[in-house]
Structure formats: C-alpha cells, structure tokens
Design an enzyme around this catalytic site. Sequence first.
Site, PDB file in Angstrom:
ATOM      1  N   GLY A   1       4.941  -4.732  13.144  1.00 25.00           N
ATOM      2  CA  GLY A   1       3.731  -5.261  12.517  1.00 25.00           C
ATOM      3  C   GLY A   1       3.978  -6.319  11.467  1.00 25.00           C
ATOM      4  O   GLY A   1       3.327  -6.315  10.423  1.00 25.00           O
ATOM      5  N   THR A   2       4.913  -7.256  11.757  1.00 26.73           N
ATOM      6  CA  THR A   2       5.119  -8.331  10.800  1.00 26.73           C
ATOM      7  C   THR A   2       5.267  -9.655  11.530  1.00 26.73           C
ATOM      8  O   THR A   2       5.800  -9.729  12.641  1.00 26.73           O
ATOM      9  CB  THR A   2       6.328  -8.067   9.878  1.00 26.73           C
ATOM     10  OG1 THR A   2       6.475  -9.146   8.959  1.00 26.73           O
ATOM     11  CG2 THR A   2       7.605  -7.870  10.663  1.00 26.73           C
TER      12      THR A   2
ATOM     13  N   ASP B   1       0.872  -1.195   0.000  1.00 25.16           N
ATOM     14  CA  ASP B   1       0.000   0.000   0.000  1.00 25.16           C
ATOM     15  C   ASP B   1       0.901   1.236   0.000  1.00 25.16           C
ATOM     16  O   ASP B   1       2.114   1.140   0.165  1.00 25.16           O
ATOM     17  CB  ASP B   1      -0.940  -0.028   1.223  1.00 25.16           C
ATOM     18  CG  ASP B   1      -0.190   0.024   2.559  1.00 25.16           C
ATOM     19  OD1 ASP B   1      -0.404  -0.875   3.396  1.00 25.16           O
ATOM     20  OD2 ASP B   1       0.608   0.962   2.774  1.00 25.16           O
TER      21      ASP B   1
ATOM     22  N   ALA C   1      -0.092  -0.991  16.767  1.00 23.66           N
ATOM     23  CA  ALA C   1       0.927  -0.091  16.215  1.00 23.66           C
ATOM     24  C   ALA C   1       0.551   1.371  16.427  1.00 23.66           C
ATOM     25  O   ALA C   1       1.409   2.212  16.727  1.00 23.66           O
ATOM     26  CB  ALA C   1       1.102  -0.378  14.727  1.00 23.66           C
TER      27      ALA C   1
ATOM     28  N   GLU D   1       1.301  -8.835  18.973  1.00 19.48           N
ATOM     29  CA  GLU D   1       1.610  -9.943  19.899  1.00 19.48           C
ATOM     30  C   GLU D   1       2.927 -10.550  19.441  1.00 19.48           C
ATOM     31  O   GLU D   1       3.413 -10.208  18.365  1.00 19.48           O
ATOM     32  CB  GLU D   1       0.504 -10.994  19.869  1.00 19.48           C
ATOM     33  CG  GLU D   1       0.511 -11.865  18.624  1.00 19.48           C
ATOM     34  CD  GLU D   1      -0.655 -11.562  17.685  1.00 19.48           C
ATOM     35  OE1 GLU D   1      -1.754 -11.260  18.161  1.00 19.48           O
ATOM     36  OE2 GLU D   1      -0.429 -11.619  16.456  1.00 19.48           O
TER      37      GLU D   1
ATOM     38  N   HIS E   1       8.693  -5.391  -1.565  1.00 22.04           N
ATOM     39  CA  HIS E   1       7.808  -6.345  -2.242  1.00 22.04           C
ATOM     40  C   HIS E   1       6.943  -5.686  -3.305  1.00 22.04           C
ATOM     41  O   HIS E   1       5.923  -6.247  -3.703  1.00 22.04           O
ATOM     42  CB  HIS E   1       6.933  -7.074  -1.212  1.00 22.04           C
ATOM     43  CG  HIS E   1       7.722  -8.048  -0.387  1.00 22.04           C
ATOM     44  ND1 HIS E   1       7.287  -8.546   0.809  1.00 22.04           N
ATOM     45  CD2 HIS E   1       8.954  -8.589  -0.578  1.00 22.04           C
ATOM     46  CE1 HIS E   1       8.190  -9.375   1.300  1.00 22.04           C
ATOM     47  NE2 HIS E   1       9.217  -9.411   0.480  1.00 22.04           N
TER      48      HIS E   1
HETATM   49  C1  BV8 Z   1      12.627 -15.248  -2.550  1.00 27.01           C
HETATM   50  C2  BV8 Z   1       3.567  -9.239  -1.754  1.00 27.01           C
HETATM   51  C3  BV8 Z   1      14.373 -16.148  -3.793  1.00 27.01           C
HETATM   52  C4  BV8 Z   1       2.452 -10.059  -2.285  1.00 27.01           C
HETATM   53  C5  BV8 Z   1       4.646 -10.868  -0.337  1.00 27.01           C
HETATM   54  C6  BV8 Z   1      11.229 -22.462   2.881  1.00 27.01           C
HETATM   55  C7  BV8 Z   1      11.916 -21.907   3.953  1.00 27.01           C
HETATM   56  C8  BV8 Z   1      12.289 -20.583   3.960  1.00 27.01           C
HETATM   57  C9  BV8 Z   1      11.989 -19.747   2.870  1.00 27.01           C
HETATM   58  C10 BV8 Z   1      11.293 -20.295   1.817  1.00 27.01           C
HETATM   59  C11 BV8 Z   1      10.917 -21.640   1.812  1.00 27.01           C
HETATM   60  N1  BV8 Z   1      10.254 -21.875   0.656  1.00 27.01           N
HETATM   61  C12 BV8 Z   1      10.198 -20.733  -0.076  1.00 27.01           C
HETATM   62  C13 BV8 Z   1      10.849 -19.759   0.615  1.00 27.01           C
HETATM   63  C14 BV8 Z   1      11.059 -18.356   0.181  1.00 27.01           C
HETATM   64  C15 BV8 Z   1       9.790 -17.561   0.362  1.00 27.01           C
HETATM   65  C16 BV8 Z   1       9.297 -17.657   1.787  1.00 27.01           C
HETATM   66  O1  BV8 Z   1       9.853 -17.036   2.696  1.00 27.01           O
HETATM   67  N2  BV8 Z   1       8.220 -18.442   1.979  1.00 27.01           N
HETATM   68  C17 BV8 Z   1       7.664 -18.589   3.306  1.00 27.01           C
HETATM   69  C18 BV8 Z   1       6.140 -18.728   3.184  1.00 27.01           C
HETATM   70  C19 BV8 Z   1       8.286 -19.798   3.994  1.00 27.01           C
HETATM   71  N3  BV8 Z   1      10.133 -16.185   0.042  1.00 27.01           N
HETATM   72  C20 BV8 Z   1      10.080 -15.764  -1.239  1.00 27.01           C
HETATM   73  O2  BV8 Z   1       9.657 -16.425  -2.157  1.00 27.01           O
HETATM   74  C21 BV8 Z   1      10.653 -14.370  -1.488  1.00 27.01           C
HETATM   75  N4  BV8 Z   1      11.553 -14.451  -2.588  1.00 27.01           N
HETATM   76  O3  BV8 Z   1      12.921 -15.921  -1.589  1.00 27.01           O
HETATM   77  O4  BV8 Z   1      13.318 -15.215  -3.703  1.00 27.01           O
HETATM   78  C22 BV8 Z   1      15.101 -15.861  -5.034  1.00 27.01           C
HETATM   79  C23 BV8 Z   1      16.476 -16.012  -5.018  1.00 27.01           C
HETATM   80  C24 BV8 Z   1      17.177 -15.753  -6.167  1.00 27.01           C
HETATM   81  C25 BV8 Z   1      16.503 -15.344  -7.326  1.00 27.01           C
HETATM   82  C26 BV8 Z   1      15.118 -15.186  -7.315  1.00 27.01           C
HETATM   83  C27 BV8 Z   1      14.402 -15.452  -6.176  1.00 27.01           C
HETATM   84  C28 BV8 Z   1       9.576 -13.378  -1.898  1.00 27.01           C
HETATM   85  C29 BV8 Z   1       8.558 -13.241  -0.804  1.00 27.01           C
HETATM   86  C30 BV8 Z   1       7.641 -12.068  -1.139  1.00 27.01           C
HETATM   87  C31 BV8 Z   1       6.209 -12.530  -1.253  1.00 27.01           C
HETATM   88  N5  BV8 Z   1       5.316 -11.366  -1.352  1.00 27.01           N
HETATM   89  N6  BV8 Z   1       3.906  -9.761  -0.424  1.00 27.01           N
HETATM   90  C32 BV8 Z   1       1.125  -9.473  -1.918  1.00 27.01           C
HETATM   91  O5  BV8 Z   1       1.045  -8.494  -1.149  1.00 27.01           O
HETATM   92  O6  BV8 Z   1       0.133 -10.052  -2.400  1.00 27.01           O
HETATM   93  S1  BV8 Z   1       4.745 -11.634   1.175  1.00 27.01           S
HETATM   94  C33 BV8 Z   1       3.669 -10.980   2.328  1.00 27.01           C
HETATM   95  O7  BV8 Z   1       3.680 -11.853   3.455  1.00 27.01           O
HETATM   96  C34 BV8 Z   1       4.138  -9.669   2.945  1.00 27.01           C
HETATM   97  O8  BV8 Z   1       4.681  -8.800   1.990  1.00 27.01           O
HETATM   98  C35 BV8 Z   1       5.146 -10.066   3.980  1.00 27.01           C
HETATM   99  O9  BV8 Z   1       6.432 -10.161   3.431  1.00 27.01           O
HETATM  100  C36 BV8 Z   1       4.749 -11.472   4.317  1.00 27.01           C
HETATM  101  C37 BV8 Z   1       4.347 -11.563   5.760  1.00 27.01           C
HETATM  102  O10 BV8 Z   1       3.229 -10.760   5.914  1.00 27.01           O
HETATM  103  P1  BV8 Z   1       3.175  -9.694   7.130  1.00 27.01           P
HETATM  104  O11 BV8 Z   1       3.364  -8.347   6.535  1.00 27.01           O
HETATM  105  O12 BV8 Z   1       4.071 -10.076   8.226  1.00 27.01           O
HETATM  106  O13 BV8 Z   1       1.680  -9.851   7.562  1.00 27.01           O
HETATM  107  P2  BV8 Z   1       1.078 -11.063   8.419  1.00 27.01           P
HETATM  108  O14 BV8 Z   1      -0.397 -11.047   8.216  1.00 27.01           O
HETATM  109  O15 BV8 Z   1       1.842 -12.312   8.166  1.00 27.01           O
HETATM  110  O16 BV8 Z   1       1.390 -10.622   9.904  1.00 27.01           O
HETATM  111  C38 BV8 Z   1       0.809  -9.425  10.393  1.00 27.01           C
HETATM  112  C39 BV8 Z   1       1.530  -9.123  11.685  1.00 27.01           C
HETATM  113  O17 BV8 Z   1       1.035  -7.884  12.190  1.00 27.01           O
HETATM  114  C40 BV8 Z   1       1.292 -10.164  12.761  1.00 27.01           C
HETATM  115  O18 BV8 Z   1       2.489 -10.402  13.460  1.00 27.01           O
HETATM  116  C41 BV8 Z   1       0.264  -9.493  13.683  1.00 27.01           C
HETATM  117  O19 BV8 Z   1       0.436  -9.876  15.036  1.00 27.01           O
HETATM  118  C42 BV8 Z   1       0.615  -8.044  13.529  1.00 27.01           C
HETATM  119  N7  BV8 Z   1      -0.500  -7.121  13.725  1.00 27.01           N
HETATM  120  C43 BV8 Z   1      -1.797  -7.286  13.356  1.00 27.01           C
HETATM  121  N8  BV8 Z   1      -2.497  -6.188  13.693  1.00 27.01           N
HETATM  122  C44 BV8 Z   1      -1.616  -5.312  14.270  1.00 27.01           C
HETATM  123  C45 BV8 Z   1      -0.351  -5.905  14.279  1.00 27.01           C
HETATM  124  N9  BV8 Z   1       0.725  -5.298  14.800  1.00 27.01           N
HETATM  125  C46 BV8 Z   1       0.550  -4.061  15.309  1.00 27.01           C
HETATM  126  N10 BV8 Z   1      -0.630  -3.418  15.330  1.00 27.01           N
HETATM  127  C47 BV8 Z   1      -1.735  -4.011  14.815  1.00 27.01           C
HETATM  128  N11 BV8 Z   1      -2.912  -3.355  14.849  1.00 27.01           N
END
Ligand code: BV8
Length: 236
Positions: A178-179, A97, A222, A206, A112
């Site tokens: 917030g991640t 965003d 946040a 949390e 991202h």
């Molecule tokens: C890459 C855009 C390599 C899309 C996103 C196995 C093990 C380890 C890694 C991997 C694996 N298998 C694959 C991988 C790599 C993979 C990965 O990590 N997978 C995970 C699932 C295991 N990663 C990738 O593929 C990345 N690329 O590795 O490339 C490479 C190398 C060489 C050459 C080419 C490539 C790319 C990853 C990017 C994906 N795109 N976003 C879209 O928006 O649609 S990911 C998306 O989820 C986010 O961008 C962010 O990165 C991720 C996590 O989301 P969060 O932002 O943390 O949100 P979430 O809901 O999860 O959590 C919210 C948090 O906020 C919580 O903690 C909550 O408590 C808190 N919260 C809630 N409310 C509040 C709050 N806090 C404060 N106040 C509040 N009110």
Amino acid sequence: MGDMSNIRNIVILTGAGVSAESGIDTFRSAGGLWENHRVEDVATPEAFARDPDLVLRFYDARREAIQTKAPNPAHDALARLDAGWGGKLLLVTQNVDDLHERAGSRRLIHMHGEHLSVWCTFCDARHRWRDPLLDRPPCPNCGSPALRPDIVWFGEMPYRMDEIYAALREADLFVSIGTSGAVYPAAGFVQSARELGARTLELNLEPSQGSYLFHECRHGPAGEVVPEWVEELLGG
Ligand code: BV8
C-alpha cells in the site's frame, strides 16, 4: 510466491494504502490528503516556521480523524503474522496513524512519526497526545507552549533508520504494502533488499512507481490481498 520454505526473516513496509479501507485518505489518490494542500505548505519545517497555525490545523484535523477509525482486515492479518511468525519480523510503517498497534502488531517502527505523539521544540521531550495543538498547550515536561507534531516532515531524517537497515540486511523476504514508492528513503528499501539477497513482493491496489523492482506483485485491495498472503505464509 515461489519457494517459501527458506523464509525466516521478514521486513514489511506499509504506506497509506493499508489504511485506505479504514477510511483514512491516502496522499496521492484523487481527493487525497495532498489534494487540497501543497506538500511544501503543510509537511515541511519551513511551512511550520512560516505558518504554524495552518500546519497545526492540518495535523489537528488528522489526529482527531484517526481516533474515529478502526483497523481493517489488512492490519488484522499483519498482527496475526506478528503473533504467529517464529522467525524475525519487522513491520516498518510510513503511516502516522495507530491502526497497526491497535490491531495488535508489536514488532513495529513508525519511521515517519505518529499523530498520537508530540515533540517539545524547547526541551525535546516527547509525549503521547490526542488533543489539538492549535491553542499551544504547555509541554507537560517544561511548560513551554512549544509542542509540534512528532511527524517526520520533508527534509527531516526518518526515525530508527539504523534498526531498519539492520533488519533489511538479515531479510529473506521484503514485502511492500500500500505505498506509491514516491518518497525516499522508504522507496529505496526494495532496492537495498534485492541487493542484499532478499526476495521482494509488492501488495498494492495497482502497480506503484517501483513495481518493476519487485520479484512478484499482487494487485488488489489490501483488505483482500494481505490476509490471503498471510494465510499462505502461516499455513505454509
Ligand atoms: C529525507 C509524514 C534527508 C507526513 C511523510 C529528489 C529525489 C529524491 C528524493 C528527494 C528529492 N528531493 C527531496 C528528496 C527527499 C524526500 C523525498 O523523497 N521527496 C520526494 C517527494 C521526491 N524525502 C524526505 O525529505 C525524507 N527525509 O530525505 O531526509 C536527510 C538526510 C540527512 C539529514 C536530515 C535529512 C522524509 C520524507 C518523509 C515525509 N513524510 N509522511 C504526514 O503524514 O503528513 S511522506 C508520506 O508520503 C508518507 O509517509 C509516505 O512516506 C509517502 C508516500 O505516501 P504513501 O504512503 O505511499 O501514500 P500514497 O498516497 O503516495 O500512495 C498510496 C498507495 O496505496 C498507492 O500506491 C495506491 O495505489 C495504494 N492504495 C490505495 N488504496 C489501496 C492501496 N493499496 C492497497 N489497498 C488499497 N485499498
């Protein structure tokens, strides 16, 4: 927060939690963005190749939705820090965003990608964009109906990683806000920062998957904990 006097260079990482109070769904909360979609069905290049309309509809809906939202006190506080901090500061957001820039943050990297940017798969040009892609509008540069969301999908390389690691190498303080710490390489930044000697702070609703890696954690919305921390830093 311990001794703040020797903090000059700061790297901040934000995730969906910083935009939650602006009304933008997070990914992993109940009813969140992934709830009614499997990640591999909407956020991978394979999904886009297999069912482009499904992927384009998913992103068209979100691109439209963020244009009805506004920054919250967390975004505003981070913009105040950006404007008022004399040392180095880099805000790396995983969010797609535009609430950080609308709040006024300047020293900002969207690792991202962004909803308001599109990328031509034919000529490689990128354009600022606010409208749907489902009807395959022509690329403003080459005219091809080949525009995709300028979003980093799973399996794709996040943007400007060199700049991010350069900033982590110089950081005295790394703050994660917030991640969930679920996705790499962003989730690994805290580990790199620690190994490079920075203090590390988590501000989250949390404990996240990586909370144990932080010197200090503060839990709460946040909109409350970020302004508090920023005033402490600017006041100190
Ligand atoms: C890459 C855009 C390599 C899309 C996103 C196995 C093990 C380890 C890694 C991997 C694996 N298998 C694959 C991988 C790599 C993979 C990965 O990590 N997978 C995970 C699932 C295991 N990663 C990738 O593929 C990345 N690329 O590795 O490339 C490479 C190398 C060489 C050459 C080419 C490539 C790319 C990853 C990017 C994906 N795109 N976003 C879209 O928006 O649609 S990911 C998306 O989820 C986010 O961008 C962010 O990165 C991720 C996590 O989301 P969060 O932002 O943390 O949100 P979430 O809901 O999860 O959590 C919210 C948090 O906020 C919580 O903690 C909550 O408590 C808190 N919260 C809630 N409310 C509040 C709050 N806090 C404060 N106040 C509040 N009110």
